[in-house]
Design an enzyme around this catalytic site. Structure first.
Site, PDB file in Angstrom:
ATOM      1  N   GLU A 147      -0.354  -1.807   0.804  1.00 33.61           N
ATOM      2  CA  GLU A 147      -0.279  -2.278  -0.580  1.00 33.61           C
ATOM      3  C   GLU A 147      -0.141  -1.037  -1.433  1.00 33.61           C
ATOM      4  O   GLU A 147      -1.089  -0.257  -1.558  1.00 33.61           O
ATOM      5  CB  GLU A 147      -1.547  -3.077  -0.904  1.00 33.61           C
ATOM      6  CG  GLU A 147      -1.349  -4.073  -2.021  1.00 33.61           C
ATOM      7  CD  GLU A 147      -1.703  -3.485  -3.356  1.00 33.61           C
ATOM      8  OE1 GLU A 147      -0.783  -2.913  -4.000  1.00 33.61           O
ATOM      9  OE2 GLU A 147      -2.861  -3.580  -3.746  1.00 33.61           O
ATOM     10  N   GLU A 186       6.013   5.121 -11.360  1.00 27.82           N
ATOM     11  CA  GLU A 186       4.686   4.609 -11.690  1.00 27.82           C
ATOM     12  C   GLU A 186       3.871   5.701 -12.371  1.00 27.82           C
ATOM     13  O   GLU A 186       3.728   6.801 -11.850  1.00 27.82           O
ATOM     14  CB  GLU A 186       3.977   4.158 -10.410  1.00 27.82           C
ATOM     15  CG  GLU A 186       2.614   3.566 -10.668  1.00 27.82           C
ATOM     16  CD  GLU A 186       1.951   3.048  -9.397  1.00 27.82           C
ATOM     17  OE1 GLU A 186       1.940   3.779  -8.384  1.00 27.82           O
ATOM     18  OE2 GLU A 186       1.449   1.916  -9.413  1.00 27.82           O
TER      19      GLU A 186
END
Ligand code: NAD
Ligand code: MN
Length: 481
Positions: A262, A393
């Site tokens: 993840e 990000e």
């Protein structure tokens, strides 16, 4: 540490009144006991809002990792054969004990991590216990959980490595499904936020979970590497950065280890002109400023239909001025401290890059505390889709606002990313919400809301956001043969 070695001092800064005691040193948790690392090495964990050292944490080396994996291996023989209903009882007890100690855990989380107490108390902790309750109920019903698998068998020893943004919640996401399916665990929390996982270890002892079923080792990247590369591990579950995730995937390739990842995200939050604009603005705010934007599924790319762009930006700025930044233990705080000096530096680099790329920067210019790591809620407008800050990000309270004209353009821009973790869609039309959701390449799509989590609902990514799901029945499938 042994129970007698407790409490050198008590930590209770105003205005949170609960006193939480923190031992001056924390050992690793192996086979039901706390012990120092073999090397006796430690590292400090600090409060990112004050830069005070809270405790010294054991720095586990390869030898400690080996002992933890052996303990998990030994415990697996009995735990995997424990009657499923009995396993469920342990998970229920853990869930109940977390509820009973929720306030203490929330304060500890906030002190070690920097997140506002309102969030750790009202969002994180309820979800932590919910995750154990949810999985407790699955233990004796696993054969109904996975279509086509009437005899799901556990995998064995699970190596689990988690990040610092939701420390206890990520521990729950990892441990609960693993145990429900009959696996045993070695978990490594992130080096800046070990305290709540170690407090969870105390709870595991309180409920008399058999020794070795869950082991918790502390340390930084090297410790994590030794764990995921250990030869007697059957399954690796990792949450963290895409770069480390890729390294782990390479290390696991060809070993027969099962792997779920993840990783990061750059999620779009799409506002159509027919949306309830005030609610959408709230959704943008919670999407990017919740947990200081240190959220893998943060709505960091705000895509607004051109006809309402000016209105949304104006309302958003007004709303941002109302956000209170400061003492994470103050229940009125909206934006807490950034987790570490390193993360703050990363965010600042992106702020500079955004400005250098010609994007227009807005922040609330609010006062910042003199100690600790802080970043004001920030907005970039006039952002081109190709800009670095629109692609990478940032993992901080920084949103990029872009516009679109048609539904097709919104979807194309939303999907134009290496990531695909989550997305938000704000519209008054149900049919449009469904159409857009179907065409978005994102693991989770929220309609007229954002950052909602539930143990029954699978979470996970597309593309460089990783693979495998956590939560729901899909999450169980990752822990059985
Ligand atoms: P990271 O990936 O370096 O760390 C996450 C965890 O992995 C920590 O427990 C760390 O000790 C461990 N780790 C580090 N190197 C390892 C290795 N080689 N093998 C095994 N384990 C290893 O993330 P970070 O440095 O803490 O944060 C950097 C970036 O990661 C952030 O800016 C953000 O983009 C991303 N991030 C994503 C999430 C998420 O929930 N998806 C969470 C935290 C950070
Ligand atoms: Mn800390």
């Amino acid at each position: 540490m042994s129970d007698s070695a407790r409490v050198p001092w008590e930590y209770s800064p105003a205005p949170e009144s609960l006193k939480v005691s923190i031992e001056s040193e924390h050992g690793i948790f192996i086979d039901g006991d706390f012990a120092p690392a073999r090397s006796a090495r430690t590292f400090p964990t600090i409060n990112p809002a004050t830069e005070e050292t809270l405790s010294l944490i054991a720095d586990a080396g390869a030898e400690d990792v080996d002992r933890a994996v052996s303990a998990a291996r030994k415990a697996f023989k009995r735990w995997s054969r424990t009657a499923p209903l009995e396993r469920g009882k342990y998970l229920f007890r853990i869930a109940r004990r977390i509820q009973e100690r929720a306030r203490e855990l929330a304060v500890l989380e906030t002190i070690d991590c920097g997140k506002p107490i309102r969030e750790s108390r009202d969002t994180d902790l309820p979800l932590v216990s919910q995750h154990f309750f949810h999985h407790a109920g699955w233990c004796d019903k696993l054969r109904y959980a996975i279509p086509g698998n009437s005899d799901p068998a556990p995998l064995g020893v699970c190596a689990q490595v988690i990040p610092w943004n939701f420390p206890l919640l990520m521990a729950a996401w990892k441990i609960a499904p693993a145990l429900a399916c009959g696996n045993t665990v070695v978990l490594k929390p992130a080096e800046t936020t070990s305290l709540t996982a170690l407090r969870l270890a105390e709870i595991l002892r309180e409920v008399e979970l058999p020794p070795g079923v869950v082991n918790i080792i502390t340390g930084a990247g090297e410790t994590g590497r030794a764990l995921v590369e250990h030869g007697d591990v059957d399954k690796v579950a990792f949450t963290g950065s895409t770069s480390v995730g890729k390294r782990i995937a390479a290390a696991c390739a060809g070993t027969g280890k099962r792997l779920t990842l993840e990783l990061g995200g750059k999620s779009p939050n799409i506002i159509f002109a027919d949306a309830a604009i005030d609610q959408a603005v709230e959704g943008i705010v919670s999407g990017i400023f919740f947990n200081q934007g240190e959220v893998c599924c943060a709505g960091s790319r705000v895509l607004v239909e051109e006809s309402v762009l000016a209105e949304v930006i104006e309302k958003l700025k007004r709303r941002m001025h109302q956000l209170r930044l400061g003492d994470p233990l103050d229940k009125n705080t909206d934006v807490g401290a950034i987790n570490s000096a390193t993360q703050l530096q990363t965010i600042r680099q992106y702020l500079d890059i955004g400005t250098a790329e010609g994007c227009k920067r807005f922040d609330t210019n609010c006062e910042l505390p003199t100690r600790g790591f802080w970043c004001r809620p920030t907005l970039f407008t006039g952002v081109q889709p190709a800009a670095t800050i629109a692609r990478e990000e940032i993992f901080g309270p920084v949103a990029c606002v872009m516009s679109f004209r048609t539904t097709d353009e919104a979807i194309e821009r939303a999907n134009n990313s290496n990531y695909g973790l989550s997305a938000g869609v704000w519209t008054d039309k149900g049919a449009r919400a469904y159409e857009v959701a179907k065409r978005l390449k994102a693991g989770v799509v929220w309609c007229n809301t954002f950052n909602e989590f539930d143990a029954a609902s699978p979470f996970g990514g597309y593309k460089e956001s990783g693979f495998g799901r956590e939560g729901g029945r899909a999450g169980l499938a990752a822990y059985v043969r």
